[in-house]
Design a protein around this motif. Structure first.
Motif, short mmCIF file in Angstrom:
data_model
loop_
_atom_site.label_atom_id
_atom_site.label_comp_id
_atom_site.label_asym_id
_atom_site.label_seq_id
_atom_site.Cartn_x
_atom_site.Cartn_y
_atom_site.Cartn_z
N GLN A 1 0.82 -1.20 0.00
CA GLN A 1 0.00 0.00 0.00
C GLN A 1 0.86 1.26 0.00
OE1 GLN A 1 -2.62 -0.33 3.40
NE2 GLN A 1 -4.18 -1.41 2.24
N ALA A 2 1.94 1.22 0.77
CA ALA A 2 2.82 2.39 0.87
C ALA A 2 3.47 2.71 -0.48
CB ALA A 2 3.89 2.15 1.92
N GLU A 3 3.88 1.70 -1.22
CA GLU A 3 4.52 1.95 -2.51
C GLU A 3 3.53 2.56 -3.50
OE1 GLU A 3 7.28 -0.28 -5.89
OE2 GLU A 3 6.75 -1.31 -4.01
N GLU A 4 2.30 2.09 -3.47
CA GLU A 4 1.29 2.66 -4.36
C GLU A 4 0.97 4.10 -3.96
OE1 GLU A 4 -1.22 3.15 -7.45
OE2 GLU A 4 0.21 1.51 -7.09
N GLU A 5 0.86 4.34 -2.66
CA GLU A 5 0.64 5.71 -2.18
C GLU A 5 1.79 6.62 -2.60
OE1 GLU A 5 0.35 8.27 2.01
OE2 GLU A 5 0.91 6.14 2.03
N LEU A 6 3.00 6.12 -2.48
CA LEU A 6 4.18 6.90 -2.83
C LEU A 6 4.16 7.29 -4.30
CD1 LEU A 6 7.01 8.00 -2.13
CD2 LEU A 6 7.91 5.71 -2.65
N ARG A 7 3.82 6.36 -5.17
CA ARG A 7 3.79 6.64 -6.60
C ARG A 7 2.79 7.76 -6.91
NH1 ARG A 7 5.38 3.72 -10.83
NH2 ARG A 7 5.75 1.92 -9.46
N LEU A 8 1.60 7.66 -6.34
CA LEU A 8 0.56 8.66 -6.60
C LEU A 8 0.95 10.03 -6.06
CD1 LEU A 8 -2.60 6.51 -5.77
CD2 LEU A 8 -1.74 7.14 -8.04
N ILE A 9 1.50 10.05 -4.85
CA ILE A 9 1.83 11.33 -4.21
C ILE A 9 3.00 12.02 -4.92
CG2 ILE A 9 2.86 12.31 -2.13
CD1 ILE A 9 1.08 10.55 -0.49
N LEU A 10 4.01 11.26 -5.29
CA LEU A 10 5.15 11.88 -5.97
C LEU A 10 4.74 12.46 -7.32
CD1 LEU A 10 8.14 9.45 -5.23
CD2 LEU A 10 7.59 11.64 -4.16
N GLU A 11 3.90 11.75 -8.04
CA GLU A 11 3.42 12.27 -9.33
C GLU A 11 2.62 13.55 -9.13
OE1 GLU A 11 2.92 8.57 -12.42
OE2 GLU A 11 1.33 8.88 -10.93
N ALA A 12 1.76 13.54 -8.09
CA ALA A 12 0.88 14.69 -7.86
C ALA A 12 1.65 15.91 -7.36
CB ALA A 12 -0.21 14.32 -6.87
N LEU A 13 2.56 15.71 -6.43
CA LEU A 13 3.27 16.83 -5.81
C LEU A 13 4.51 17.25 -6.59
CD1 LEU A 13 3.05 15.91 -2.01
CD2 LEU A 13 1.54 17.37 -3.38
#
Length: 386
Positions: A207-219
């Motif tokens: 879950q953390a890796e998926e969250e990381l991917r989304l957040i880095l792309e967004a921010l």
């Protein structure tokens, strides 16, 4: 080893863990900014894909580092408080270990910790029925109903509600399971397995890796794109702002590896009765100060109230310290701020409830910290009298 000595070492271990975890977060921020430099504002579309892959690899590596640190911390602190420890789910080990083994394991990961000299006559703690019972006992349940406790930030607290998310394998420790001090010593610490720990940690990491991917792309790239659409936008300034945002998120997710591992151990450990939220800086934000003001939060308290302790924001330097007995919260030097905030909460929020009480509290914390900062500035600029 006396109770006071064990508590003092537990405090030292907890402080060293918190410092090492913060260092991991700081190093992650530096590395994230360095990688972001490879995404220039004028060619971000071409470079963003490669940057994202490198950033995810770096953050997840740091996250694993913080998990290893947290696991070693929990194993040592638990041994000091209860006389037994928990198994490392990734490395098979014997049924018993020594305190020296646990100290060396933690010291290798927390650079500032120096294990104390151990006396051969040291023995593990005698566990009475009050300190070794789990959160399901009457003593702990009574503690949760203390007046004036900070509420759930989103709704009023139902103190009578059972923790619906309690691990179904959780079983209270009975008097028959108490360790025999006469037979065991610090060279023979029982290692107990926490059922389902590895599977739960691996689920959290996915879950953390998926969250990381989304957040880095967004921010990162998307945030930069949005900033550059503003008329007369400064590309360099926009790039710095987007870089700082993605780096802060990367640091949080890396540190959360340790914080979530610590939390997962605590929630599955039948000897852990709860946690207390701690701030490393001593100047937490209003929301974190509200969580800190709750003091010792026990497993028998409402699900939402309990789970708030594992929530963190970007640039947050708090963590949840596990509690294994009812004396630990009062005896630990690290909980002084929590005890102070506990005393202030009912006074500050008198006449207010729910979200209104939280808002009043946050304003109070901001004013208190501003006043302290102003006083500090004045004390450094005032010339001493002749």
């Amino acid at each position: 080893m006396t109770r006071t000595t064990r508590q003092a070492e537990t405090d030292d271990v907890s402080a060293a863990y918190h410092l090492a975890l913060t260092q991991i977060g700081a190093e992650t921020t530096v590395e994230a900014m360095r990688l972001w430099a490879d995404v220039p504002a004028n060619s971000r579309a071409v470079t963003a894909g490669g940057w994202l892959r490198k950033a995810i690899t770096m953050v997840m590596s740091r996250r694993r580092q913080s998990r290893d640190l947290a696991r070693a911390y929990y194993r040592l602190a638990r041994a000091l408080q209860t006389g037994s420890t928990v198994a490392d789910p990734y490395h098979p080990e014997p049924t018993y270990v020594t305190l020296a083994d646990l100290r060396r394991e933690f010291a290798a990961l927390a650079g500032t910790y120096e294990p104390p000299a151990q006396s051969p006559s040291d023995r593990p703690p005698v566990q009475d029925s009050k300190t070794s019972r789990s959160a399901g006992t009457q003593e702990t349940a009574a503690e949760e109903n203390r007046p004036g406790q900070a509420p759930d930030s989103s709704r009023p607290v139902d103190e009578d509600q059972d923790d619906e998310d309690q691990d179904e394998d959780f079983e209270p420790v009975t008097d028959d399971e108490e360790q025999d001090e006469e037979e065991d010593d610090w060279d023979r610490i029982l290692v107990e397995e926490l059922k389902g720990l590895r599977e739960e940690e691996e689920r959290i990491e996915r879950q953390a890796e998926e969250e990381l991917r989304l957040i880095l792309e967004a921010l990162g790239p998307r945030n930069l794109d949005q900033k550059l659409t503003v008329e007369d936008a400064d590309p360099d300034d926009a790039h710095r702002q987007a870089g700082a945002r993605q780096a802060a998120a990367a640091s949080r997710i890396a540190m959360n590896g340790g914080r979530s591992s610590n939390w997962t151990h605590m929630t599955r450990d039948r000897r852990a009765i709860g946690y207390v939220r701690l701030s490393r800086t001593g100047t937490p934000c209003g929301w974190c100060a509200m969580l800190i003001s709750r003091g010792a939060v026990y497993k028998t308290q409402s699900s939402a109230l309990f789970k708030d302790g594992d929530r963190y924001h970007d640039n947050c330097h708090c963590y949840a310290m596990p509690i294994w007995n009812r004396d630990q919260f009062q005896a630990s030097e690290l909980t002084a701020l929590s005890r102070q905030y506990m005393a202030l909460w009912p006074e500050v929020t008198k006449g207010h409830t729910g979200k209104d009480a939280v808002s009043v509290w946050r304003r109070f914390i901001r004013q208190k910290q501003r006043a302290a900062a102003q006083e500090a500035r004045e004390s450094t600029t005032t010339a001493p009298e002749a």
